[in-house]
Motif scaffolding. Structure first.
Motif, short mmCIF file in Angstrom:
data_model
loop_
_atom_site.label_atom_id
_atom_site.label_comp_id
_atom_site.label_asym_id
_atom_site.label_seq_id
_atom_site.Cartn_x
_atom_site.Cartn_y
_atom_site.Cartn_z
N LEU A 38 0.84 -1.20 0.00
CA LEU A 38 0.00 0.00 0.00
C LEU A 38 0.88 1.24 0.00
CD1 LEU A 38 -2.86 1.40 0.54
CD2 LEU A 38 -2.24 1.27 2.96
N VAL A 39 0.61 2.18 -0.92
CA VAL A 39 1.34 3.45 -0.94
C VAL A 39 0.85 4.31 0.22
CG1 VAL A 39 1.85 5.55 -2.25
CG2 VAL A 39 1.66 3.36 -3.44
N THR A 40 1.77 4.66 1.12
CA THR A 40 1.39 5.43 2.30
C THR A 40 1.86 6.89 2.23
OG1 THR A 40 3.40 4.72 3.47
CG2 THR A 40 1.40 3.39 3.77
N VAL A 71 -0.76 7.66 -6.19
CA VAL A 71 -1.12 8.49 -5.05
C VAL A 71 -1.23 7.64 -3.81
CG1 VAL A 71 -2.34 10.18 -6.49
CG2 VAL A 71 -3.59 8.25 -5.51
N VAL A 72 -1.30 8.32 -2.69
CA VAL A 72 -1.51 7.62 -1.42
C VAL A 72 -2.82 6.84 -1.48
CG1 VAL A 72 -1.94 7.94 1.04
CG2 VAL A 72 -0.18 9.29 -0.10
N GLY A 73 -2.76 5.60 -1.03
CA GLY A 73 -3.93 4.73 -1.06
C GLY A 73 -3.90 3.72 -2.19
N HIS A 96 -2.76 -1.63 -8.96
CA HIS A 96 -4.06 -2.30 -9.03
C HIS A 96 -5.17 -1.30 -9.37
CE1 HIS A 96 -2.74 -5.91 -6.31
NE2 HIS A 96 -1.75 -5.48 -7.07
N ASP A 97 -6.26 -1.83 -9.89
CA ASP A 97 -7.42 -0.99 -10.19
C ASP A 97 -7.91 -0.31 -8.92
OD1 ASP A 97 -7.34 -1.72 -12.84
OD2 ASP A 97 -8.81 -3.32 -12.62
N ARG A 98 -8.30 0.95 -9.04
CA ARG A 98 -8.77 1.70 -7.88
C ARG A 98 -10.27 1.47 -7.66
NH1 ARG A 98 -5.64 7.19 -9.89
NH2 ARG A 98 -3.60 6.71 -8.95
N ALA A 118 -6.57 7.48 -3.31
CA ALA A 118 -7.27 6.36 -3.96
C ALA A 118 -7.72 5.37 -2.89
CB ALA A 118 -6.34 5.68 -4.97
N ASN A 119 -8.81 4.69 -3.20
CA ASN A 119 -9.29 3.54 -2.41
C ASN A 119 -9.75 3.87 -1.00
OD1 ASN A 119 -8.71 1.70 -4.56
ND2 ASN A 119 -6.56 1.72 -3.97
#
Length: 335
Positions: A38-40, A71-73, A96-98, A118-119
């Motif tokens: 996960l991008v934090t 982006v984050v998330g 991955h798909d958002r 995102a997400n």
């Protein structure tokens, strides 16, 4: 006069065959051994990623991903050195798909959209009840953005020790939007348990003006977050920017919060005006009585909203005025 030279095939330099002539393959590695994460946080082309195994990793984006922003998330897959050792870099090879995307533009007529996170599944609209004064139209804009993104919304009112929350919440009694309030008492934040209850087990993004106490709230929810805090400019009455980038933080009791920099505008250029009314559920119910093709603008003939607001209280007038200002800002008729 020099004689003209006759050239032959021996004078032509021929590049050796087999050197640099191999066609480039369009096949790309499958990266079956990639590590998910996960991008934090994002910082100048470097991505802080928390792998599913629990390790924080610094990564760069693989060239084959193109110029699209992460982006984050975002959920991503990593290859390379995923040990997280200082000085090492992993590589993001797949995004991955958002599930959801929260966007905003600088202004309502600005075609450039900026993806905030995102997400996330919940938008927490943080606003102070005083110092700085609350801005209901900003709240309305965030509610529209949340509805358009398919996210739930939560109103979080801070500084209830300076002003009561009831007058402000009266504007939103017709909406199915939960609200919580906090107040500072002797360096302690009261009401934090109700906020935690609303955030538990969810991915929530916090949005609000500078100075509303967003970073203070984050530090209380996540004690080791160490987010910078600031006050309000005594001259302008506006908050000072303290957070410069978005960051995702795990909540001690489960779930995530994503703190974002303070904003002074929230453009809705990416939202179709037909979807504005859907975010004002109290007005949408009345608008069902409008004639076909009604624009619901201030000059719309026979608009049911005009009849509804006649004789209504100041809250109804404020709600309708906010909705129509949003419409006008997109059509260019807002003076």
């Amino acid at each position: 006069m020099p004689r003209r030279r006759d050239y032959s095939e021996a004078d032509v330099r021929v590049r050796p065959s087999g050197r640099g002539t191999r066609p480039r393959s369009k096949q790309r590695p499958g990266h079956a051994d990639a590590v998910p994460g996960l991008v934090t946080a994002v910082d100048r082309g470097r991505y802080q990623v928390l792998t599913d195994a629990g390790g924080p990793v610094v990564a760069i984006k693989a060239r084959e991903l193109g110029r699209g922003a992460m982006v984050v998330g975002d959920r991503v897959d990593l290859v390379g050195d995923v040990s997280g050792t200082e000085g090492t870099l992993a590589r993001v090879v797949r995004v991955h798909d958002r599930q959801t995307v929260l966007r905003r533009s600088a202004e309502d007529n600005d075609s450039h959209q900026r993806v905030i996170v995102a997400n996330a599944d919940q938008l927490v609209i943080v606003t102070a009840l005083a110092d700085p004064e609350p801005r209901p139209r900003m709240v309305d804009r965030c509610l529209v953005a949340a509805f358009d993104a398919g996210m739930d919304a939560l109103l979080c009112l801070t500084k209830a020790d300076l002003a009561p929350p009831e007058p402000f919440l009266e504007r939103y009694t017709g909406l199915d939007v939960p609200a919580v309030s906090t107040q500072r008492v002797e360096e302690q934040i009261h009401g934090l348990d109700r906020v935690t209850e609303q955030l538990s087990g969810r991915v929530s993004v916090l949005v609000g003006h500078s100075g509303v106490g967003k970073s203070t709230l984050v530090n209380a929810l996540v004690p080791d977050a160490d987010r910078a805090t600031g006050g309000v400019n005594a001259v302008t009455g506006r908050g000072r920017h303290t957070s410069s980038s978005a960051v995702a933080l795990p909540l001690p009791g489960g779930g995530w919060i994503i703190d974002t920099p303070g904003v002074r505008s929230f453009g809705l250029a990416h939202v179709d005006t037909d979807r504005f009314l859907a975010a004002f559920t109290d007005l949408a119910e009345v608008a069902q009585e409008c004639p076909r093709g009604c624009t619901h603008a201030a000059d719309a003939p026979d608009c049911a909203l005009d009849e509804w607001v006649t004789g209504a209280g100041p809250v109804a007038h404020a709600r309708l005025d906010s909705f129509r200002r949003l419409l006008a800002s997109r059509t260019g008729s807002d003076d």
